[in-house]
Design a protein around this motif. Structure first.
Motif, PDB file in Angstrom:
ATOM      1  N   SER A  70      48.141 -15.507  69.185  1.00 29.56           N
ATOM      2  CA  SER A  70      47.629 -14.946  70.443  1.00 29.56           C
ATOM      3  C   SER A  70      47.037 -13.552  70.296  1.00 29.56           C
ATOM      4  CB  SER A  70      48.755 -14.885  71.471  1.00 29.56           C
ATOM      5  OG  SER A  70      49.769 -14.005  71.033  1.00 29.56           O
ATOM      6  N   ASN A  71      47.251 -12.930  69.154  1.00 29.48           N
ATOM      7  CA  ASN A  71      46.838 -11.550  68.888  1.00 29.48           C
ATOM      8  C   ASN A  71      47.520 -10.566  69.844  1.00 29.48           C
ATOM      9  OD1 ASN A  71      45.429  -9.985  67.023  1.00 29.48           O
ATOM     10  ND2 ASN A  71      43.822  -9.562  68.507  1.00 29.48           N
ATOM     11  N   GLU A  72      48.634 -10.985  70.417  1.00 29.79           N
ATOM     12  CA  GLU A  72      49.401 -10.163  71.358  1.00 29.79           C
ATOM     13  C   GLU A  72      50.174  -9.084  70.610  1.00 29.79           C
ATOM     14  OE1 GLU A  72      52.499 -10.909  75.050  1.00 29.79           O
ATOM     15  OE2 GLU A  72      51.932 -12.554  73.745  1.00 29.79           O
ATOM     16  N   LEU A  73      50.203  -7.901  71.178  1.00 29.12           N
ATOM     17  CA  LEU A  73      50.885  -6.756  70.593  1.00 29.12           C
ATOM     18  C   LEU A  73      52.362  -6.766  71.005  1.00 29.12           C
ATOM     19  CD1 LEU A  73      49.790  -4.460  68.834  1.00 29.12           C
ATOM     20  CD2 LEU A  73      49.585  -3.095  70.882  1.00 29.12           C
ATOM     21  N   VAL A  74      53.265  -6.731  70.018  1.00 26.80           N
ATOM     22  CA  VAL A  74      54.707  -6.744  70.282  1.00 26.80           C
ATOM     23  C   VAL A  74      55.405  -5.759  69.353  1.00 26.80           C
ATOM     24  CG1 VAL A  74      54.773  -9.134  71.114  1.00 26.80           C
ATOM     25  CG2 VAL A  74      55.075  -8.670  68.682  1.00 26.80           C
ATOM     26  N   THR A  75      56.638  -5.410  69.703  1.00 29.35           N
ATOM     27  CA  THR A  75      57.453  -4.520  68.882  1.00 29.35           C
ATOM     28  C   THR A  75      58.637  -5.308  68.336  1.00 29.35           C
ATOM     29  OG1 THR A  75      56.849  -2.642  70.268  1.00 29.35           O
ATOM     30  CG2 THR A  75      58.779  -2.370  68.863  1.00 29.35           C
ATOM     31  N   ILE A  76      58.904  -5.165  67.055  1.00 29.53           N
ATOM     32  CA  ILE A  76      60.021  -5.865  66.430  1.00 29.53           C
ATOM     33  C   ILE A  76      61.326  -5.199  66.843  1.00 29.53           C
ATOM     34  CG2 ILE A  76      61.135  -6.384  64.224  1.00 29.53           C
ATOM     35  CD1 ILE A  76      58.313  -6.733  63.069  1.00 29.53           C
ATOM     36  N   LEU A  77      62.239  -6.011  67.379  1.00 31.87           N
ATOM     37  CA  LEU A  77      63.550  -5.506  67.782  1.00 31.87           C
ATOM     38  C   LEU A  77      64.549  -5.584  66.633  1.00 31.87           C
ATOM     39  CD1 LEU A  77      63.924  -7.105  71.323  1.00 31.87           C
ATOM     40  CD2 LEU A  77      63.232  -4.778  70.750  1.00 31.87           C
ATOM     41  N   LYS A  78      64.559  -6.728  65.939  1.00 28.08           N
ATOM     42  CA  LYS A  78      65.475  -6.880  64.807  1.00 28.08           C
ATOM     43  C   LYS A  78      64.970  -7.951  63.864  1.00 28.08           C
ATOM     44  CE  LYS A  78      68.671 -10.081  67.065  1.00 28.08           C
ATOM     45  NZ  LYS A  78      70.056 -10.383  67.352  1.00 28.08           N
ATOM     46  N   SER A  79      65.463  -7.899  62.649  1.00 28.46           N
ATOM     47  CA  SER A  79      65.099  -8.887  61.638  1.00 28.46           C
ATOM     48  C   SER A  79      66.368  -9.493  61.062  1.00 28.46           C
ATOM     49  CB  SER A  79      64.268  -8.238  60.534  1.00 28.46           C
ATOM     50  OG  SER A  79      65.005  -7.219  59.913  1.00 28.46           O
ATOM     51  N   HIS A  80      66.215 -10.690  60.533  1.00 24.81           N
ATOM     52  CA  HIS A  80      67.358 -11.400  59.962  1.00 24.81           C
ATOM     53  C   HIS A  80      66.872 -12.230  58.789  1.00 24.81           C
ATOM     54  CE1 HIS A  80      71.102 -13.599  59.738  1.00 24.81           C
ATOM     55  NE2 HIS A  80      70.411 -14.730  59.763  1.00 24.81           N
ATOM     56  N   TYR A  81      67.575 -12.142  57.650  1.00 27.67           N
ATOM     57  CA  TYR A  81      67.223 -12.944  56.489  1.00 27.67           C
ATOM     58  C   TYR A  81      67.832 -14.328  56.636  1.00 27.67           C
ATOM     59  CZ  TYR A  81      66.391 -14.341  51.687  1.00 27.67           C
ATOM     60  OH  TYR A  81      65.964 -15.000  50.569  1.00 27.67           O
ATOM     61  N   VAL A  82      66.997 -15.359  56.606  1.00 27.00           N
ATOM     62  CA  VAL A  82      67.456 -16.750  56.699  1.00 27.00           C
ATOM     63  C   VAL A  82      67.625 -17.253  55.269  1.00 27.00           C
ATOM     64  CG1 VAL A  82      66.971 -19.043  57.624  1.00 27.00           C
ATOM     65  CG2 VAL A  82      66.153 -17.012  58.844  1.00 27.00           C
ATOM     66  N   LYS A  83      68.857 -17.287  54.821  1.00 24.83           N
ATOM     67  CA  LYS A  83      69.170 -17.559  53.420  1.00 24.83           C
ATOM     68  C   LYS A  83      68.642 -18.906  52.934  1.00 24.83           C
ATOM     69  CE  LYS A  83      73.035 -17.211  50.223  1.00 24.83           C
ATOM     70  NZ  LYS A  83      74.478 -16.974  50.100  1.00 24.83           N
ATOM     71  N   ASP A  94      60.147  -7.749  71.270  1.00 23.74           N
ATOM     72  CA  ASP A  94      60.502  -7.286  72.611  1.00 23.74           C
ATOM     73  C   ASP A  94      60.051  -8.207  73.746  1.00 23.74           C
ATOM     74  OD1 ASP A  94      57.804  -6.654  72.187  1.00 23.74           O
ATOM     75  OD2 ASP A  94      57.935  -4.709  73.186  1.00 23.74           O
ATOM     76  N   LYS A  95      58.882  -8.780  73.672  1.00 25.70           N
ATOM     77  CA  LYS A  95      58.365  -9.587  74.777  1.00 25.70           C
ATOM     78  C   LYS A  95      58.955 -10.994  74.820  1.00 25.70           C
ATOM     79  CE  LYS A  95      54.096  -7.098  75.386  1.00 25.70           C
ATOM     80  NZ  LYS A  95      52.641  -7.121  75.376  1.00 25.70           N
ATOM     81  N   TYR A  96      59.509 -11.449  73.709  1.00 26.77           N
ATOM     82  CA  TYR A  96      60.089 -12.794  73.635  1.00 26.77           C
ATOM     83  C   TYR A  96      61.445 -12.722  72.933  1.00 26.77           C
ATOM     84  CZ  TYR A  96      55.208 -13.865  74.582  1.00 26.77           C
ATOM     85  OH  TYR A  96      53.957 -13.902  75.133  1.00 26.77           O
ATOM     86  N   PRO A  97      62.436 -12.083  73.558  1.00 32.37           N
ATOM     87  CA  PRO A  97      63.721 -11.855  72.887  1.00 32.37           C
ATOM     88  C   PRO A  97      64.550 -13.120  72.649  1.00 32.37           C
ATOM     89  CG  PRO A  97      63.835 -11.125  75.156  1.00 32.37           C
ATOM     90  CD  PRO A  97      62.397 -11.500  74.890  1.00 32.37           C
ATOM     91  N   SER A  98      64.218 -14.222  73.311  1.00 32.06           N
ATOM     92  CA  SER A  98      65.000 -15.445  73.131  1.00 32.06           C
ATOM     93  C   SER A  98      64.443 -16.355  72.032  1.00 32.06           C
ATOM     94  CB  SER A  98      65.081 -16.220  74.444  1.00 32.06           C
ATOM     95  OG  SER A  98      63.789 -16.597  74.861  1.00 32.06           O
TER      96      SER A  98
END
Length: 57
Positions: A17-30, A40-44
């Protein structure tokens, strides 16, 4: 474990979508050997690195 491309608080674009968002958190999927990111815009939901791109000013 690989090195993550994006950091928490970084402003990025969602590739589709080229939508601008801010990263809240990251997680390594082993079992997938890659990082997922919550924004931030799609926290779920989460995005993988290939679904995001660096924001260019």
């Amino acid at each position: 474990m690989s090195e993550k491309i994006f950091s928490n608080g970084e402003v990025v674009n969602i590739r589709v979508s080229n939508e601008l968002v801010t990263i809240l958190k990251s997680h390594y999927v082993k079992n997938m050997k890659r990082y997922s990111y919550t924004v931030d815009k799609y926290p779920s939901t989460f995005f993988f690195e290939e679904e995001l791109k660096k924001h260019e000013l």
